[in-house]
Design an enzyme around this catalytic site. Sequence first.
Site, PDB file in Angstrom:
ATOM      1  CG  ASN A   1      -0.379   0.014   2.496  1.00 12.99           C
ATOM      2  OD1 ASN A   1       0.787  -0.354   2.657  1.00 12.99           O
ATOM      3  ND2 ASN A   1      -1.133   0.493   3.472  1.00 12.99           N
TER       4      ASN A   1
ATOM      5  CD  GLU B   1       5.458   0.371  12.809  1.00 13.81           C
ATOM      6  OE1 GLU B   1       6.253   0.913  13.585  1.00 13.81           O
ATOM      7  OE2 GLU B   1       4.236   0.312  13.010  1.00 13.81           O
TER       8      GLU B   1
ATOM      9  CB  CYS C   1      -1.660  -0.059   8.786  1.00 12.13           C
ATOM     10  SG  CYS C   1      -0.625   1.393   8.930  1.00 12.13           S
TER      11      CYS C   1
HETATM   12  P1  NAP Z   1       1.571  -8.851   3.575  1.00 15.02           P
HETATM   13  O1  NAP Z   1       0.765  -9.730   2.730  1.00 15.02           O
HETATM   14  O2  NAP Z   1       1.840  -9.228   4.953  1.00 15.02           O
HETATM   15  O3  NAP Z   1       2.963  -8.598   2.771  1.00 15.02           O
HETATM   16  C1  NAP Z   1       3.891  -7.701   3.268  1.00 15.02           C
HETATM   17  C2  NAP Z   1       5.272  -8.034   2.704  1.00 15.02           C
HETATM   18  O4  NAP Z   1       5.722  -9.280   3.246  1.00 15.02           O
HETATM   19  C3  NAP Z   1       5.303  -8.213   1.188  1.00 15.02           C
HETATM   20  O5  NAP Z   1       6.511  -7.725   0.707  1.00 15.02           O
HETATM   21  C4  NAP Z   1       5.254  -9.731   1.050  1.00 15.02           C
HETATM   22  O6  NAP Z   1       5.778 -10.177  -0.187  1.00 15.02           O
HETATM   23  C5  NAP Z   1       6.155 -10.125   2.190  1.00 15.02           C
HETATM   24  N1  NAP Z   1       6.022 -11.508   2.624  1.00 15.02           N
HETATM   25  C6  NAP Z   1       4.979 -12.334   2.489  1.00 15.02           C
HETATM   26  N2  NAP Z   1       5.256 -13.533   3.063  1.00 15.02           N
HETATM   27  C7  NAP Z   1       6.523 -13.454   3.572  1.00 15.02           C
HETATM   28  C8  NAP Z   1       7.390 -14.336   4.276  1.00 15.02           C
HETATM   29  N3  NAP Z   1       7.033 -15.588   4.574  1.00 15.02           N
HETATM   30  N4  NAP Z   1       8.616 -13.898   4.636  1.00 15.02           N
HETATM   31  C9  NAP Z   1       9.016 -12.656   4.316  1.00 15.02           C
HETATM   32  N5  NAP Z   1       8.246 -11.759   3.642  1.00 15.02           N
HETATM   33  C10 NAP Z   1       7.021 -12.154   3.282  1.00 15.02           C
HETATM   34  O7  NAP Z   1       0.920  -7.388   3.658  1.00 15.02           O
HETATM   35  P2  NAP Z   1       0.357  -6.481   2.469  1.00 15.02           P
HETATM   36  O8  NAP Z   1      -0.872  -7.125   1.939  1.00 15.02           O
HETATM   37  O9  NAP Z   1       1.453  -6.139   1.524  1.00 15.02           O
HETATM   38  O10 NAP Z   1      -0.028  -5.155   3.265  1.00 15.02           O
HETATM   39  C11 NAP Z   1      -1.231  -5.016   3.923  1.00 15.02           C
HETATM   40  C12 NAP Z   1      -1.079  -5.287   5.398  1.00 15.02           C
HETATM   41  O11 NAP Z   1       0.010  -4.522   5.887  1.00 15.02           O
HETATM   42  C13 NAP Z   1      -2.276  -4.835   6.210  1.00 15.02           C
HETATM   43  O12 NAP Z   1      -2.530  -5.739   7.232  1.00 15.02           O
HETATM   44  C14 NAP Z   1      -1.851  -3.510   6.805  1.00 15.02           C
HETATM   45  O13 NAP Z   1      -2.478  -3.155   7.971  1.00 15.02           O
HETATM   46  C15 NAP Z   1      -0.387  -3.756   7.013  1.00 15.02           C
HETATM   47  N6  NAP Z   1       0.345  -2.481   7.008  1.00 15.02           N
HETATM   48  C16 NAP Z   1       0.802  -2.021   8.186  1.00 15.02           C
HETATM   49  C17 NAP Z   1       1.453  -0.785   8.200  1.00 15.02           C
HETATM   50  C18 NAP Z   1       1.993  -0.200   9.466  1.00 15.02           C
HETATM   51  O14 NAP Z   1       2.801   0.732   9.369  1.00 15.02           O
HETATM   52  N7  NAP Z   1       1.594  -0.670  10.623  1.00 15.02           N
HETATM   53  C19 NAP Z   1       1.641  -0.056   7.044  1.00 15.02           C
HETATM   54  C20 NAP Z   1       1.157  -0.606   5.862  1.00 15.02           C
HETATM   55  C21 NAP Z   1       0.490  -1.830   5.855  1.00 15.02           C
HETATM   56  P3  NAP Z   1       4.760 -10.518  -1.406  1.00 15.02           P
HETATM   57  O15 NAP Z   1       4.072  -9.248  -1.721  1.00 15.02           O
HETATM   58  O16 NAP Z   1       5.677 -10.983  -2.481  1.00 15.02           O
HETATM   59  O17 NAP Z   1       3.851 -11.581  -0.903  1.00 15.02           O
HETATM   60  O1  G3P Z   2      -0.721   1.838   5.933  1.00 13.80           O
HETATM   61  C1  G3P Z   2       0.309   2.732   5.799  1.00 13.80           C
HETATM   62  C2  G3P Z   2       0.493   3.469   7.019  1.00 13.80           C
HETATM   63  O2  G3P Z   2       1.738   3.529   7.304  1.00 13.80           O
HETATM   64  C3  G3P Z   2      -0.368   4.645   7.032  1.00 13.80           C
HETATM   65  O3  G3P Z   2       0.196   5.751   6.578  1.00 13.80           O
HETATM   66  O4  G3P Z   2       0.221   8.114   6.210  1.00 13.80           O
HETATM   67  O5  G3P Z   2      -1.658   6.755   5.315  1.00 13.80           O
HETATM   68  O6  G3P Z   2      -1.485   7.166   7.742  1.00 13.80           O
HETATM   69  P1  G3P Z   2      -0.733   7.032   6.450  1.00 13.80           P
END
Ligand code: NAP
Ligand code: G3P
Length: 481
Positions: free
Chosen positions: A161, A257, A291
Amino acid sequence: MIVRQTESLFYTLLNNEWMGSSSGETVQIYSPDDHEVVGEVPALSQEEVAVAIQKTADAQELWAAKEVYERSALLHRWAEELEKMTDEIGEMIHKEVGKTFSAGKSEVERTAQLIRYTAEEGLRTHGSFIQGDAFPGATKKTKAIVQKVPHGVVLAISPFNYPVNLAASKIAPALITGNTVIFKPATQGAISGLLMIKALVKAGLPEGVVNVVTGRGSVIGDFIVSHPLINMITFTGGTATGQHIAKKASMIPVVLELGGKDSAIVLEDADLNKAAKEIVSGALSYSGQRCTAIKRVMVVNSVADELIEKVKELVSKLTVGKSHEDASVTPLIDQKSADFVTSLIEDAQTKGATVVLEGIKEKNLLGPTLLDHVTEEMAVAWEEQFGPVLPFIRVENELEAIALEKRNQYGLQASVFTRNLENAFAISDKLNVGTVQVNGKTSRGPDHFPFLGVKNSGQGVQGIGRSIDSMLRDKMLVLNL
Ligand code: NAP
Ligand code: G3P
């Protein structure tokens, strides 16, 4: 500098060379808007990943030996090169992850500012000096210099994202502190990540200091995360993936995160016009795929009808359509995500929720849905929807809201809407989250503010200064005179 092999295949960066996988295997990236192939990236094998990690480790000592002002200068040049590519990268973010072109460009501009700030902040990161005689029995003859030294090789894993901003927010602090980086971009967003690195190479990145490993996380992820040459991991993504990585990675610092279920608590004395505006943009910008998106509203009964009416009015004015049409609510990243959101809406309806506004459902394009009379029995009250559905939970008073928040598995942020600041502080003291926003939507930033999640929302702290700290460890030099 050849970054593409063909119109659609984007090379990855290994030891400052752009290359494909020796097997020729690639991963195709589809546009959330029209499901066309945007491009493809190499699917590296474990052997190729191992070579990349080795090259990154080999380059670390020389990079760490560089003067900090030289590393800072490289980051400043990176920010400049990135800004020159704002349209190109903004366009790719738009195509790859379905943000509007203007949102894609804003992400690039925000990232250039983040890199610049990191380049300056990194110049002001110092160790400390401790005299021995503060402890009974020790003397001034024992003097300690507490140095701050890099971990070594940092593995930076980013989510879809924010394919540029949430990658650079890891890579810049790692580089300024003398670490070298293995960058694993999210597959959906990998090309935007590669173009961001192209700007870094143009800025004069020394060989091997940053290497990019592309391929599905589910295929190469475990291999990278548990590789013995990795000294620190900084991950942003889903809670399940993060917990999996934390289990796999042993004996190294891991910053996570993760997901969020940010609540907006709206009290009787709140400015309801402001609350409604903040809730709508907080819940629905980038179709809720943040997120920090507001993912549930807990509103006291006495003002619930009025607030929901105001939110409904604002949401009804939002445009729903493709990101190339500059719509306010655009297609979700993939069909699986859309199906999950739809399942939450159906579950809530089955259990008696009132549909105040029902959004369209066309493949992965979902219009905003507002649900009233949501109860604890409904999954939408607790699950991270990452999509345009907003549940309203009516509560008697703030005590009930606080009690519900206590049972939230997530702890990223929460918003409290009230004119009574004293009460806002009192409520904030009772909320177990990383950040409480008073009379404003939940969001990360400005990017020098500490940003953290507790409970299932993460471990460790980000935000420029704290990210820099997380890239360093203490090393003691004790003089026994
Ligand atoms: P995701 O499916 O968990 O993927 C995140 C990253 O991890 C991608 O680069 C993914 O690669 C990689 N990955 C997947 N399986 C892995 C493994 N076994 N080992 C190492 N890396 C691995 O998350 P997303 O769908 O990209 O993002 C959405 C989620 O992220 C939501 O839950 C959101 O809340 C959270 N998020 C949190 C924050 C924060 O700052 N707290 C910010 C943004 C998003 P691939 O894409 O190749 O599978
Ligand atoms: O999900 C991405 C997170 O880091 C949120 O960023 O700037 O959209 O609140 P922001």
